[in-house]
Design a protein around this motif. Structure first.
Motif, short mmCIF file in Angstrom:
data_model
loop_
_atom_site.label_atom_id
_atom_site.label_comp_id
_atom_site.label_asym_id
_atom_site.label_seq_id
_atom_site.Cartn_x
_atom_site.Cartn_y
_atom_site.Cartn_z
N SER A 133 0.91 -1.23 -0.41
CA SER A 133 -0.25 -0.10 -0.16
C SER A 133 0.66 1.05 -0.12
O SER A 133 1.81 1.49 0.59
CB SER A 133 -0.87 -0.12 1.24
N TYR A 186 -0.09 4.50 0.76
CA TYR A 186 -0.29 4.61 1.79
C TYR A 186 0.36 4.79 2.88
O TYR A 186 0.60 5.81 3.44
CB TYR A 186 -1.83 4.63 2.30
N PHE A 224 3.70 7.36 2.00
CA PHE A 224 2.77 8.37 2.15
C PHE A 224 2.91 8.96 3.92
O PHE A 224 3.83 10.29 4.22
CB PHE A 224 2.03 8.37 1.62
N VAL A 225 2.56 7.59 4.89
CA VAL A 225 3.26 8.65 6.04
C VAL A 225 4.17 8.94 6.52
O VAL A 225 4.41 9.26 7.36
CB VAL A 225 1.46 7.52 6.78
N ILE A 283 6.48 8.30 -4.99
CA ILE A 283 5.45 6.94 -4.05
C ILE A 283 4.16 7.91 -5.22
O ILE A 283 3.19 6.42 -5.57
CB ILE A 283 4.61 8.11 -2.61
N PHE A 297 1.50 5.38 -7.06
CA PHE A 297 -0.03 5.80 -6.52
C PHE A 297 -0.50 5.42 -8.11
O PHE A 297 -1.68 4.66 -8.67
CB PHE A 297 -0.66 6.62 -6.19
#
Length: 112
Positions: free
Chosen positions: A37, A39, A42-43, A79, A83
């Motif tokens: 993922s 995400y 991204f975190v 990233i 995506f």
């Protein structure tokens, strides 16, 4: 003292990001139902951006600031491509290593 903590947190977060990026592809190969993922990446990028910004705001070192910006842009590029195109680029590794080096160098330079 607070900015010393930002460097330690930043180096630790970037190291965790690097370990995540290196080990996760191996875990995806093992058939245990894990999928990647972006995400999570991204975190890590958000955490790294906040800490790098706090350090750059206080320290005013141009080479360190440039290293942070280039590293964060490399990670963000990887990233975004992940995506959009679902391709995991090695830019994320170089960006993580750049953040680790930047925080360690800044920590040693500013707090001998």
């Amino acid at each position: 003292m607070k900015y010393k903590t930002y460097d330690l947190l930043g180096a630790s977060a970037a190291t965790l990001c690097l370990v995540h990026c290196l080990i996760f592809p191996v875990l995806v190969i093992i058939p245990i139902g894990i999928s990647h993922s972006p995400y999570i990446d991204f975190v890590f990028w958000i955490i790294g951006s906040i800490l790098a910004f706090k350090v750059c705001k206080k320290e005013k070192s141009m080479p360190i600031s440039i290293l942070f910006v280039v590293s964060l842009l490399a990670i963000l590029t990887s990233i975004v491509i992940d995506f959009v195109l679902h391709i995991h680029l090695p830019l994320i590794y170089f960006g993580s290593v750049g953040l680790i080096i930047g925080h360690i160098v800044n920590h040693r330079r500013a707090h001998p």
